[in-house]
Design an enzyme around this catalytic site. Structure first.
Site, PDB file in Angstrom:
ATOM      1  N   TYR A 248     -19.304  13.909 -15.722  1.00  0.00           N
ATOM      2  CA  TYR A 248     -19.457  12.533 -15.246  1.00  0.00           C
ATOM      3  C   TYR A 248     -20.219  12.535 -13.914  1.00  0.00           C
ATOM      4  O   TYR A 248     -19.843  13.267 -12.996  1.00  0.00           O
ATOM      5  CB  TYR A 248     -18.076  11.894 -15.075  1.00  0.00           C
ATOM      6  CG  TYR A 248     -18.160  10.464 -14.651  1.00  0.00           C
ATOM      7  CD1 TYR A 248     -18.599   9.491 -15.544  1.00  0.00           C
ATOM      8  CD2 TYR A 248     -17.861  10.071 -13.355  1.00  0.00           C
ATOM      9  CE1 TYR A 248     -18.706   8.169 -15.153  1.00  0.00           C
ATOM     10  CE2 TYR A 248     -17.963   8.746 -12.962  1.00  0.00           C
ATOM     11  CZ  TYR A 248     -18.393   7.808 -13.869  1.00  0.00           C
ATOM     12  OH  TYR A 248     -18.514   6.497 -13.476  1.00  0.00           O
TER      13      TYR A 248
ATOM     14  N   ASP B  86     -10.581  16.069 -16.760  1.00  0.00           N
ATOM     15  CA  ASP B  86     -10.927  14.658 -16.920  1.00  0.00           C
ATOM     16  C   ASP B  86     -10.755  14.342 -18.404  1.00  0.00           C
ATOM     17  O   ASP B  86     -11.544  14.764 -19.244  1.00  0.00           O
ATOM     18  CB  ASP B  86     -12.364  14.422 -16.451  1.00  0.00           C
ATOM     19  CG  ASP B  86     -12.708  12.935 -16.417  1.00  0.00           C
ATOM     20  OD1 ASP B  86     -12.116  12.176 -17.193  1.00  0.00           O
ATOM     21  OD2 ASP B  86     -13.588  12.565 -15.613  1.00  0.00           O
TER      22      ASP B  86
ATOM     23  N   ARG C 291       0.841  -1.211   0.000  1.00  0.00           N
ATOM     24  CA  ARG C 291       0.000   0.000   0.000  1.00  0.00           C
ATOM     25  C   ARG C 291       0.872   1.255   0.000  1.00  0.00           C
ATOM     26  O   ARG C 291       0.512   2.276  -0.598  1.00  0.00           O
ATOM     27  CB  ARG C 291      -0.961   0.008   1.202  1.00  0.00           C
ATOM     28  CG  ARG C 291      -1.759   1.308   1.313  1.00  0.00           C
ATOM     29  CD  ARG C 291      -3.006   1.196   2.171  1.00  0.00           C
ATOM     30  NE  ARG C 291      -2.758   0.634   3.474  1.00  0.00           N
ATOM     31  CZ  ARG C 291      -2.159   1.269   4.484  1.00  0.00           C
ATOM     32  NH1 ARG C 291      -1.752   2.522   4.345  1.00  0.00           N
ATOM     33  NH2 ARG C 291      -1.962   0.670   5.636  1.00  0.00           N
TER      34      ARG C 291
ATOM     35  N   LYS D 250     -11.861   2.582 -18.759  1.00  0.00           N
ATOM     36  CA  LYS D 250     -12.433   2.815 -20.088  1.00  0.00           C
ATOM     37  C   LYS D 250     -11.419   2.443 -21.179  1.00  0.00           C
ATOM     38  O   LYS D 250     -11.155   1.293 -21.382  1.00  0.00           O
ATOM     39  CB  LYS D 250     -12.907   4.265 -20.198  1.00  0.00           C
ATOM     40  CG  LYS D 250     -13.715   4.746 -18.968  1.00  0.00           C
ATOM     41  CD  LYS D 250     -15.029   4.007 -18.809  1.00  0.00           C
ATOM     42  CE  LYS D 250     -15.693   4.231 -17.453  1.00  0.00           C
ATOM     43  NZ  LYS D 250     -15.892   5.605 -17.050  1.00  0.00           N
TER      44      LYS D 250
HETATM   45  C1  PLP Z   1     -15.911   6.231 -15.867  1.00  0.00           C
HETATM   46  C2  PLP Z   1     -15.512   7.638 -15.740  1.00  0.00           C
HETATM   47  C3  PLP Z   1     -15.012   8.125 -14.532  1.00  0.00           C
HETATM   48  C4  PLP Z   1     -14.892   7.275 -13.291  1.00  0.00           C
HETATM   49  O1  PLP Z   1     -14.012   6.206 -13.462  1.00  0.00           O
HETATM   50  P1  PLP Z   1     -14.142   4.824 -12.650  1.00  0.00           P
HETATM   51  O2  PLP Z   1     -12.957   4.072 -13.113  1.00  0.00           O
HETATM   52  O3  PLP Z   1     -15.457   4.212 -13.022  1.00  0.00           O
HETATM   53  O4  PLP Z   1     -14.095   5.159 -11.196  1.00  0.00           O
HETATM   54  C5  PLP Z   1     -14.653   9.459 -14.477  1.00  0.00           C
HETATM   55  N1  PLP Z   1     -14.788  10.268 -15.546  1.00  0.00           N
HETATM   56  C6  PLP Z   1     -15.266   9.822 -16.720  1.00  0.00           C
HETATM   57  C7  PLP Z   1     -15.391  10.774 -17.868  1.00  0.00           C
HETATM   58  C8  PLP Z   1     -15.647   8.507 -16.855  1.00  0.00           C
HETATM   59  O5  PLP Z   1     -16.141   8.084 -18.025  1.00  0.00           O
END
Ligand code: PLP
Length: 381
Positions: free
Chosen positions: A106, A177, A54, A202
């Protein structure tokens, strides 16, 4: 060269991204495996660099951090999910901070920001993604400027060039993001952002088989603070997830190229379909922020949102009628997925028949046959 040395050597300059994706994060000493195997270990014999994973990490996370850091042009911290990484950024805010958030964002980030506001930790201001003047103004007052571009699910492209260059309040963090664009289409740190976030779940993972996140920064103090936050909250990536994420990253450029090509073809055809009233794709000249997309993005991405003619049941029937395209949430994977976004709690403000299609790497004509068949089954209204 060990992978650590490679990180330092290559930081900020991945050269050609296709080759970087295939070769980064690799231990080149004789006898080393070509890809870092999963290391299911929490605890190590004391006296070397790692004592407890960790705190001290595993080689798999470090490989992932090297790969994404090179792409984004900074130093990366890998997390258990995209949200764990984003929560670590919000965790940096002093009490009473001001947070600027896109109006189209998001939903997990909206939930996190609103929960913090309810507890009196900060106040949240929503700004329209395309309202450049509004963002520039917020740069002067907000402690966290949070951008998402292209946005989810309307795919609005914000003017990142202008916003990232605007003067900021002292100590403010500007985060982007970058999940929808991927670092192959857009590199916010090179425009002046402090933080770029990938939900590795993703595109980088790309196979709907893991959760992961990577936060990339330029500032050494912020890097140390994010590592400390991960250590103290335990938002650490699993060793198997890190392994899968690295394996996914190896093919990212190929997958993205194919899926983007598919998305453009499908968007053009959907825009002309009699049972589609509006198609949103940054690559279409009809998209409201197409000019910004052309200027800012290397590729237009793999997400296409479109409104089905008729009512909510008609749109649900399209999702149910598809066979190759999976009726599922999330995005960025090899398989195409589709979802009616207003069906999700908190997303009721969206057009009720808007379907968000994440285009995968299947044969485009097969995808079109599937979509066209499901759309033609929509009853006349
Ligand atoms: C899926 C997503 C997140 C969050 O990611 P996780 O891996 O599901 O926690 C944040 N921002 C965007 C644009 C996303 O598509």
């Amino acid at each position: 060269m060990t992978s650590r040395e490679a990180t330092e050597h290559n930081a900020g300059d991945p050269g050609s991204v296709e080759s970087w994706l295939v070769s980064a994060g690799r231990d080149r000493r004789p006898g080393s495996p070509l890809n870092v195997p999963p290391m299911p270990a929490s605890n190590f014999v004391l006296g070397e660099r790692r004592a407890y994973s960790r705190d001290d990490g595993t080689p798999g996370w470090e490989a992932l951090e090297e790969i994404v850091g090179g792409l984004e042009g900074g130093s990366s911290v890998a997390f258990a999910s995209g949200m764990a990484g984003i929560a670590a950024i919000f965790d940096q805010l002093p009490a009473g901070s001001v947070v600027a958030l896109p109006d189209d964002c998001y939903q997990g980030v909206v939930g996190l920001a609103q929960a913090g506001q309810r507890r009196g930790r900060w106040t949240v201001h929503r700004v329209a993604v395309a309202d450049t003047a509004g963002w520039v103004e917020m740069c002067g007052v907000a402690d966290l400027i949070w951008l998402e571009s292209p946005s989810n699910p309307l795919l609005t492209v914000g003017d990142l060039d202008t916003i990232c260059a605007a003067p900021r309040k002292h100590g403010a963090i500007l985060g982007v993001d970058n999940t929808f664009a991927t670092p192959l289409n857009q590199r916010p740190l090179t425009l002046g952002a402090d933080v770029a976030v990938q939900s590795v779940t993703k595109f980088i993972g790309g196979h709907s088989d893991l959760l992961g996140g990577v936060v990339t920064v330029r500032d050494a103090n912020l890097l140390a603070a994010l590592r400390q936050s991960r250590e103290l909250t335990g938002g650490t990536p699993g060793t198997l997830e890190a392994f899968l994420a690295v394996r996914g990253a190896r093919t990212l450029a190929l997958r993205l190229e194919r899926a983007q090509h598919n998305a453009m073809t499908l968007a053009e055809r959907l825009a002309r379909h009699p049972n589609v009233t509006l198609t949103r794709y940054p690559g279409l000249a009809s998209h409201p922020t197409h000019e910004a997309a052309r200027r800012q993005l290397k590729g237009f991405g793999t997400i296409v949102s479109f409104d089905v003619r008729g009512d909510t049941p008609a749109a649900d029937a399209v999702c149910a009628g598809l066979q190759l395209v999976q009726h599922a949430t999330s995005l960025g994977a090899v398989e195409s997925t589709i979802e009616r976004r207003a069906s999700i709690p908190g997303q009721e403000h969206l057009p009720p028949t808007l379907l968000r299609l994440s285009v995968g790497i299947e044969a485009v004509e097969d995808l079109w046959t599937d979509l066209d068949r499901a759309l033609r089954a929509v009853p006349e209204v």
